[in-house]
Design an enzyme around this catalytic site. Structure first.
Site, PDB file in Angstrom:
ATOM      1  N   HIS A 295      17.593  17.624 -37.426  1.00 42.01           N
ATOM      2  CA  HIS A 295      18.593  16.583 -37.212  1.00 42.01           C
ATOM      3  C   HIS A 295      20.021  17.093 -37.280  1.00 42.01           C
ATOM      4  O   HIS A 295      20.898  16.604 -36.573  1.00 42.01           O
ATOM      5  CB  HIS A 295      18.381  15.441 -38.194  1.00 42.01           C
ATOM      6  CG  HIS A 295      17.304  14.517 -37.738  1.00 42.01           C
ATOM      7  ND1 HIS A 295      16.517  13.780 -38.578  1.00 42.01           N
ATOM      8  CD2 HIS A 295      16.882  14.223 -36.486  1.00 42.01           C
ATOM      9  CE1 HIS A 295      15.653  13.078 -37.870  1.00 42.01           C
ATOM     10  NE2 HIS A 295      15.852  13.335 -36.601  1.00 42.01           N
TER      11      HIS A 295
ATOM     12  N   ARG B 145       8.905   9.460 -22.103  1.00 40.89           N
ATOM     13  CA  ARG B 145       7.800   9.860 -23.004  1.00 40.89           C
ATOM     14  C   ARG B 145       7.447   8.654 -23.890  1.00 40.89           C
ATOM     15  O   ARG B 145       7.950   8.527 -24.999  1.00 40.89           O
ATOM     16  CB  ARG B 145       8.224  11.036 -23.882  1.00 40.89           C
ATOM     17  CG  ARG B 145       8.289  12.384 -23.189  1.00 40.89           C
ATOM     18  CD  ARG B 145       8.587  13.479 -24.207  1.00 40.89           C
ATOM     19  NE  ARG B 145       8.350  14.808 -23.683  1.00 40.89           N
ATOM     20  CZ  ARG B 145       9.315  15.618 -23.233  1.00 40.89           C
ATOM     21  NH1 ARG B 145      10.563  15.234 -23.254  1.00 40.89           N
ATOM     22  NH2 ARG B 145       9.010  16.832 -22.802  1.00 40.89           N
TER      23      ARG B 145
ATOM     24  N   ARG C 212       5.607   7.556 -18.274  1.00 37.79           N
ATOM     25  CA  ARG C 212       4.382   8.330 -18.475  1.00 37.79           C
ATOM     26  C   ARG C 212       3.469   7.611 -19.464  1.00 37.79           C
ATOM     27  O   ARG C 212       3.928   7.140 -20.505  1.00 37.79           O
ATOM     28  CB  ARG C 212       4.717   9.719 -19.022  1.00 37.79           C
ATOM     29  CG  ARG C 212       3.475  10.536 -19.313  1.00 37.79           C
ATOM     30  CD  ARG C 212       3.789  11.959 -19.666  1.00 37.79           C
ATOM     31  NE  ARG C 212       4.272  12.098 -21.029  1.00 37.79           N
ATOM     32  CZ  ARG C 212       4.576  13.258 -21.588  1.00 37.79           C
ATOM     33  NH1 ARG C 212       4.481  14.376 -20.876  1.00 37.79           N
ATOM     34  NH2 ARG C 212       5.005  13.327 -22.819  1.00 37.79           N
TER      35      ARG C 212
ATOM     36  N   GLU D 242       0.097  20.067 -15.394  1.00 33.81           N
ATOM     37  CA  GLU D 242       0.419  20.861 -16.575  1.00 33.81           C
ATOM     38  C   GLU D 242      -0.809  21.570 -17.134  1.00 33.81           C
ATOM     39  O   GLU D 242      -0.711  22.369 -18.062  1.00 33.81           O
ATOM     40  CB  GLU D 242       1.072  19.978 -17.652  1.00 33.81           C
ATOM     41  CG  GLU D 242       0.294  18.730 -18.016  1.00 33.81           C
ATOM     42  CD  GLU D 242       1.018  17.841 -19.027  1.00 33.81           C
ATOM     43  OE1 GLU D 242       1.980  18.288 -19.664  1.00 33.81           O
ATOM     44  OE2 GLU D 242       0.588  16.681 -19.192  1.00 33.81           O
TER      45      GLU D 242
ATOM     46  N   ASN E  69       6.237  22.934 -19.845  1.00 36.56           N
ATOM     47  CA  ASN E  69       6.017  23.274 -21.264  1.00 36.56           C
ATOM     48  C   ASN E  69       4.525  23.530 -21.500  1.00 36.56           C
ATOM     49  O   ASN E  69       4.127  24.558 -22.051  1.00 36.56           O
ATOM     50  CB  ASN E  69       6.457  22.130 -22.184  1.00 36.56           C
ATOM     51  CG  ASN E  69       7.890  21.706 -21.936  1.00 36.56           C
ATOM     52  OD1 ASN E  69       8.681  22.466 -21.420  1.00 36.56           O
ATOM     53  ND2 ASN E  69       8.230  20.479 -22.298  1.00 36.56           N
ATOM     54  N   ASP E  70       3.709  22.564 -21.083  1.00 33.82           N
ATOM     55  CA  ASP E  70       2.272  22.744 -21.298  1.00 33.82           C
ATOM     56  C   ASP E  70       1.676  23.749 -20.321  1.00 33.82           C
ATOM     57  O   ASP E  70       0.778  24.499 -20.682  1.00 33.82           O
ATOM     58  CB  ASP E  70       1.542  21.393 -21.178  1.00 33.82           C
ATOM     59  CG  ASP E  70       1.593  20.641 -22.485  1.00 33.82           C
ATOM     60  OD1 ASP E  70       1.301  21.263 -23.522  1.00 33.82           O
ATOM     61  OD2 ASP E  70       1.948  19.458 -22.483  1.00 33.82           O
TER      62      ASP E  70
ATOM     63  N   ARG F 204       2.307  26.239 -28.017  1.00 33.08           N
ATOM     64  CA  ARG F 204       3.755  26.026 -27.854  1.00 33.08           C
ATOM     65  C   ARG F 204       4.463  25.775 -29.175  1.00 33.08           C
ATOM     66  O   ARG F 204       5.688  25.816 -29.236  1.00 33.08           O
ATOM     67  CB  ARG F 204       4.024  24.876 -26.860  1.00 33.08           C
ATOM     68  CG  ARG F 204       3.466  23.562 -27.297  1.00 33.08           C
ATOM     69  CD  ARG F 204       3.474  22.547 -26.154  1.00 33.08           C
ATOM     70  NE  ARG F 204       4.673  21.731 -26.129  1.00 33.08           N
ATOM     71  CZ  ARG F 204       4.870  20.713 -25.297  1.00 33.08           C
ATOM     72  NH1 ARG F 204       3.938  20.404 -24.400  1.00 33.08           N
ATOM     73  NH2 ARG F 204       5.952  20.003 -25.325  1.00 33.08           N
TER      74      ARG F 204
ATOM     75  N   CYS G  45       9.478  18.379 -15.015  1.00 31.94           N
ATOM     76  CA  CYS G  45      10.055  17.655 -16.149  1.00 31.94           C
ATOM     77  C   CYS G  45       9.923  18.428 -17.451  1.00 31.94           C
ATOM     78  O   CYS G  45      10.220  17.903 -18.520  1.00 31.94           O
ATOM     79  CB  CYS G  45       9.442  16.260 -16.277  1.00 31.94           C
ATOM     80  SG  CYS G  45       7.667  16.293 -16.564  1.00 31.94           S
TER      81      CYS G  45
END
Ligand code: PEP
Ligand code: MG
Length: 573
Positions: A182, A289, A326, A427, A450-451, A461, A498
């Site tokens: 954060h 998401r 999604r 992905e 990413n995946d 990851r 994405c």
């Protein structure tokens, strides 16, 4: 001395060094005749009041998301479990400040062990709030630096960052921390250059008087000499000129210098992210998401709750700026305690995303009904996307779910969107090899780099030990992207990316060169991607993509993209 870490927040500064150490257990404040319990309760109330005041200040500055972090900390301050634990210890030891610190540490330990980066990030918040209460109880105040400074610390509580006068915060360098903590999020929102995870920082900086920090590069120089200061100043002037140029382009559609359109859209996690995305000139949402609506609660959001969330986002973007919603990507590193899924040896290879349809079909049906109703209510056609599609049977499953959700709305006489544009994420490597057949079945592809990188390279990851395998500019990943683009082109459907690569200027150049139609990234990356694209021609990026496909490692691809990026850097003024 030059040190490097992980980029936390972009920006360049040269300023005095200011070492921050959390105050250690201070003398117990005068107890008077009030009980330990009452003192802890009073400290919790005071902490809530302080945090609410800080949050109000952030809100007034337009930092709603960051204000939410502090308001959530306020809720933690009055959490009965935290206070109860502190009271039990304090009654034995007679030291409520030490007791609340220990209770905060214990709660943080439990959260940090959860295999979910979002929940784990809350560990720092619990520590932060317990520390604030300990300061209140022991009467300790943090004395701010007396000139603009780069804060050097092991870690800095997010609330402290919000509390220190902004003009004194020139930068932030942490020995610990991650880019998703954060305090790093807050630093990005406040425009404070930050570098995190700088190994050996505190020992090296013990006597440092000045620090030059470059947040985007993840670099700092302790006590820079004249030439090092000049080099940093030159980079700062260059970055400022770039920021001005990017701001001038905001509001323009993404395109190369010769006019090839590349739609620039935002990744969001919920309605709270919409204002930032709109302010960044997003041409829509490429990835909503939705699983964030399901996390951190004891039961799934109802259809009505979801309807309100989706409708709000669809209305904010309107008919001209498509929003891709999604289906919840639950499983993997995003577990839901209330779904009661069986424990798995390899959750990333387990019952995740569309695979939930086998065990939790109703969850996805409810979501699809809410999306369709939201489209009808907002008067726009929603785009819906299924994550983790691996087979044609998965497409059949998705299709069946859509049809069932629409039929159930009709049966109940509820207004449904007459049409849904439906697409899939590519992905999972299997989807790359089936792209030709899949492209004939769906309305669009969105590549989740990413995946795709995780699965192609067999590199978890979330495992920092495999960081060298996580760069999505690996030629294996790029060759997969090229194959998917070719299949989509043949079927006449659009391809988006994405994953994080889309928001990385080097990645954006290569992806656009490979023929990707849309890049979806965090709102904070859109300015820089838009500017980068505006300075190259389609012929240049196609040549770059061809060379990238022929390369054999990610470093080489970065170097090739770097040549174009450097060439287009605005000269210092
Ligand atoms: C991806 O995998 O690239 C993606 C965008 O999805 P997520 O990061 O949510 O898994
Ligand atoms: Mg994914």
């Amino acid at each position: 001395m030059r040190l490097s870490g992980t980029p936390g927040a972009p920006g360049i500064a040269v300023a005095a060094a200011w070492r921050y150490a959390p105050p250690t257990a201070g003398a117990a404040a005068v107890a008077g005749d009030i009980s330990t319990r009452e003192r802890l309760e009073a400290a919790a109330d005071e902490a809530v009041a302080q945090l609410d005041a800080l949050a109000a200040g952030l809100r007034a500055a337009g930092l709603d998301e960051e204000a939410g972090i502090l308001e959530a900390q306020g809720l933690m301050a009055t959490d009965p479990a935290l206070l109860g634990e502190a009271m039990r210890t304090a009654e034995l030891s007679g030291d409520p400040a030490a007791a609340i610190r220990a209770a905060g540490e214990a709660a943080a330990g439990i959260l940090a062990a959860v295999d979910d980066p979002i929940v784990a990030a809350r560990a720092a918040d619990v520590r932060d709030v317990a520390e604030r209460m300990a300061r209140i109880l022991s009467g300790t105040v943090v004395r701010p630096p007396d000139e603009p400074s780069v804060v050097l610390a092991e870690d800095v509580p997010a609330s402290l960052l919000a509390e220190l006068p902004r003009h004194l915060l020139a930068g932030l360098a942490l020995e610990g921390g991650t880019a998703t903590a954060h305090c790093a999020i807050l630093a990005r929102a406040m425009g404070i250059p930050a570098v995190v995870g700088v190994r050996g920082l505190l020992a090296a900086a013990e006597h440092a008087r000045q620090v030059a920090i470059d947040g985007a590069r993840g670099e700092l120089v302790l006590d820079p000499d004249e030439s090092e200061t000049a080099a940093v100043e030159a980079r700062r002037a260059e970055a400022a000129a770039r920021d001005r140029a990017a701001a001038a382009l905001r509001g323009c559609a993404g395109a190369t210098a010769d006019g090839r359109a590349v739609r620039l859209v935002a990744n969001i996690g919920g309605p709270a992210d919409v204002p930032r995305a709109l302010a960044a000139g997003a041409e829509g949402v490429g990835l909503f998401r939705t699983e964030f609506l399901f996390l951190g609660r004891s039961r799934a959001p109802s259809e009505e709750e979801q309807l309100a969330a989706y409708r709000g986002v669809l209305e904010a973007f309107g008919p001209g700026r498509p929003v891709v919603i999604r289906l919840a990507d639950i499983g993997g590193d995003k577990a839901l305690p209330y779904l009661d899924l069986a424990p798995e040896q390899n959750p990333f290879l387990g019952v995740r995303a569309i695979r939930l349809a086998y065990s939790s079909r109703e969850l996805l049906l409810t979501q699809l009904r809410a999306i369709s109703r939201a489209g009808a209510a907002a008067g726009v056609t929603p785009h819906v996307m299924a994550p983790m599609i691996a087979t044609l049977a998965d497409v059949d499953l998705f299709d069946g779910l859509r049809a069932e959700a629409q039929a159930s709305l009709e049966a109940h006489g509820l207004a449904a969107s007459p049409a849904l544009v439906w697409g899939i994420m590519v992905e999972v490597p299997a989807a790359v090899f089936l792209a030709t057949e899949l492209a004939r079945r769906v309305g669009f592809f969105s590549i989740g780099t990413n995946d795709l990188t995780q699965y192609l390279l067999a590199a978890d990851r979330t495992n920092p030990a495999l960081a060298h395998l996580h760069d999505a500019l690996q030629p294996a990943v790029l060759r997969a992207v090229a194959q998917v683009v070719a299949a989509a082109d043949a079927a006449g459907i659009e391809v988006a990316v994405c994953g994080e690569l889309a928001g990385d200027p080097a990645g954006a150049l290569v992806l656009a060169g490979l023929g990707v139609d849309e890049l979806s990234a965090d709102a904070g990356s859109l300015d820089s991607v838009r500017l980068t694209l505006s300075r190259v021609t389609s012929a240049e990026i196609e040549t770059l993509a061809g060379r990238a496909l022929a390369a054999t490692d990610a470093a080489r691809v970065r170097a090739l993209a770097g040549e174009l990026l450097e060439r287009d850097a605005t000269p210092a003024r």
